[in-house]
Enzyme design. Sequence first.
Site, PDB file in Angstrom:
ATOM      1  N   ASN A   1       0.877  -1.168   0.000  1.00 37.02           N
ATOM      2  CA  ASN A   1       0.000   0.000   0.000  1.00 37.02           C
ATOM      3  C   ASN A   1       0.919   1.224   0.000  1.00 37.02           C
ATOM      4  O   ASN A   1       1.470   1.597   1.044  1.00 37.02           O
ATOM      5  CB  ASN A   1      -0.893  -0.031   1.244  1.00 37.02           C
TER       6      ASN A   1
ATOM      7  N   ARG B   1      -2.645  -2.169  -3.343  1.00 40.62           N
ATOM      8  CA  ARG B   1      -3.863  -1.404  -3.116  1.00 40.62           C
ATOM      9  C   ARG B   1      -3.816  -0.170  -4.023  1.00 40.62           C
ATOM     10  O   ARG B   1      -2.838   0.579  -4.000  1.00 40.62           O
ATOM     11  CB  ARG B   1      -3.913  -0.965  -1.656  1.00 40.62           C
TER      12      ARG B   1
ATOM     13  N   HIS C   1     -12.974   2.558   0.460  1.00 40.43           N
ATOM     14  CA  HIS C   1     -12.873   1.477   1.459  1.00 40.43           C
ATOM     15  C   HIS C   1     -13.457   0.175   0.897  1.00 40.43           C
ATOM     16  O   HIS C   1     -13.911  -0.682   1.638  1.00 40.43           O
ATOM     17  CB  HIS C   1     -13.640   1.805   2.757  1.00 40.43           C
TER      18      HIS C   1
ATOM     19  N   ARG D   1     -12.221  14.797   8.051  1.00 40.18           N
ATOM     20  CA  ARG D   1     -13.075  15.211   6.920  1.00 40.18           C
ATOM     21  C   ARG D   1     -14.466  15.584   7.420  1.00 40.18           C
ATOM     22  O   ARG D   1     -14.995  14.955   8.332  1.00 40.18           O
ATOM     23  CB  ARG D   1     -13.206  14.092   5.894  1.00 40.18           C
TER      24      ARG D   1
ATOM     25  N   GLU E   1      -8.081  -5.780   5.279  1.00 39.01           N
ATOM     26  CA  GLU E   1      -7.923  -5.378   3.880  1.00 39.01           C
ATOM     27  C   GLU E   1      -6.737  -6.076   3.218  1.00 39.01           C
ATOM     28  O   GLU E   1      -6.806  -6.452   2.053  1.00 39.01           O
ATOM     29  CB  GLU E   1      -7.761  -3.859   3.793  1.00 39.01           C
TER      30      GLU E   1
END
Length: 417
Positions: free
Chosen positions: A7, A111, A200, A260, A403
């Site tokens: 990643n 990813r 996600h 956010r 993940e």
Amino acid sequence: MKILVINAGSSSLKFQLIDMDNEAVIAKGLVERIGTVDPTTDLTYEWDGKKIKQIQLKKAANHAEAMAFVLDVLQGKDRTDLEVAPDDARGHLKDTAVIADLKEIGAVGHRVLHGGEKFTASTVIDDAVIAAIEENIPLGPLHNPANLMGIRACQEVLPEVPQVAVFDTAFHQTMPPKAFRYAIPNEYYTELHIRKYGFHGTSHRYIADRSQELLGLPKGNRVIICHLGNGSSLSACVDGKCVDTTMGITPLDGLVMGTRCGTLDPAVVEFICNRKNMTPSEVLSMMNKKSGLLGLTGSSDMRDVTARYEAGEPDAKLAIDMWGYVLRKYIGSFAAAMGGVDAIIFTAGIGENDAAGRARAVEGLEFMGVKIDPEKNAGIRGVEAKISADDSKVQVWVIPTNEELAIARDTLELATK
Ligand code: AMP
């Protein structure tokens, strides 16, 4: 087969080496400060399930150098450019070895943030896939270039090894147009591909698949997955397929998150630009990096905000109230969109660990048949467990996400096809 999961961020690279015979993590780590002005590049490395080593390399100028460093560490190769080794054995990495030869790495899974509308599933990387990831840079301007650096670095240091791209957006590509289109003139969709993509996806897909194995739900089942971490998103799934999600063309939309703001009236952007003499990019940066829990309380970390809430600080109270209120609104709206809900699942940092947060997420939803058992809920951290009351119509679960394992499974499947 051993699979390396990568990643890559703009100046960082996370990795995990997974043995797919038993799906166990052999080693994992994070390389930071790649190509930055800092004098060193740092690696945090964990292997044998417990040992942790902090290693500083003089400098990795780019991701390829960082990858070469990671491969040396995995093989326990001596290097002369180590700045600090914790046991003071400068240049000696022998005890970090988990593989004897690079040939043991059967494939690499990457990813990738934004697959746009091109990628509905993971794919083996070739020149056309790289070109398509490049084409999607306008949709993922921060992440896609970094992901490409990770891919190119691996191609350079492991030229013979198959590479697979796993997209954060792919799981949500099953949404129908009524869910993914925005009600602006058609040409903005046809020319610029402006629509809801969702993120996600690897986590949502892992949980969606697990929900179909674990919950014993009938065909046509409706599940709401709550991925609540520093970034947060919900997905509404029918039979494990996504029909709606809270994030949009970027990960800014939807819930109140760590930094956010989530959903707001888009007219706010122009208003702030005019009043504060800021550019749209500056406003969006504020909304992505300085808003959410951070903007409301000064801390983006739910643990800090909860501690302040418990100490009676009004800012923290408002932030926690807003966090829960917006989340409940979305859970209710997704239940309405699906004509009901059979299960709600919590995952990621807050979802897996924060019992009070989970309770707030479903507070007042008894009218929809959602009832958690406070005792069961209180005891659950980071394990698979049902937390709904025995007489709850809707099952409520905690399922830890994974993940990296989802990426490794796709990579294994595609690389051995
Ligand atoms: P993630 O992005 O999935 O790593 O999740 C990070 C978020 O999870 C941060 O807001 C953390 O404060 C939160 N988190 C982790 N552990 C706990 C906990 N025990 N209680 C509350 N929040 C937690």
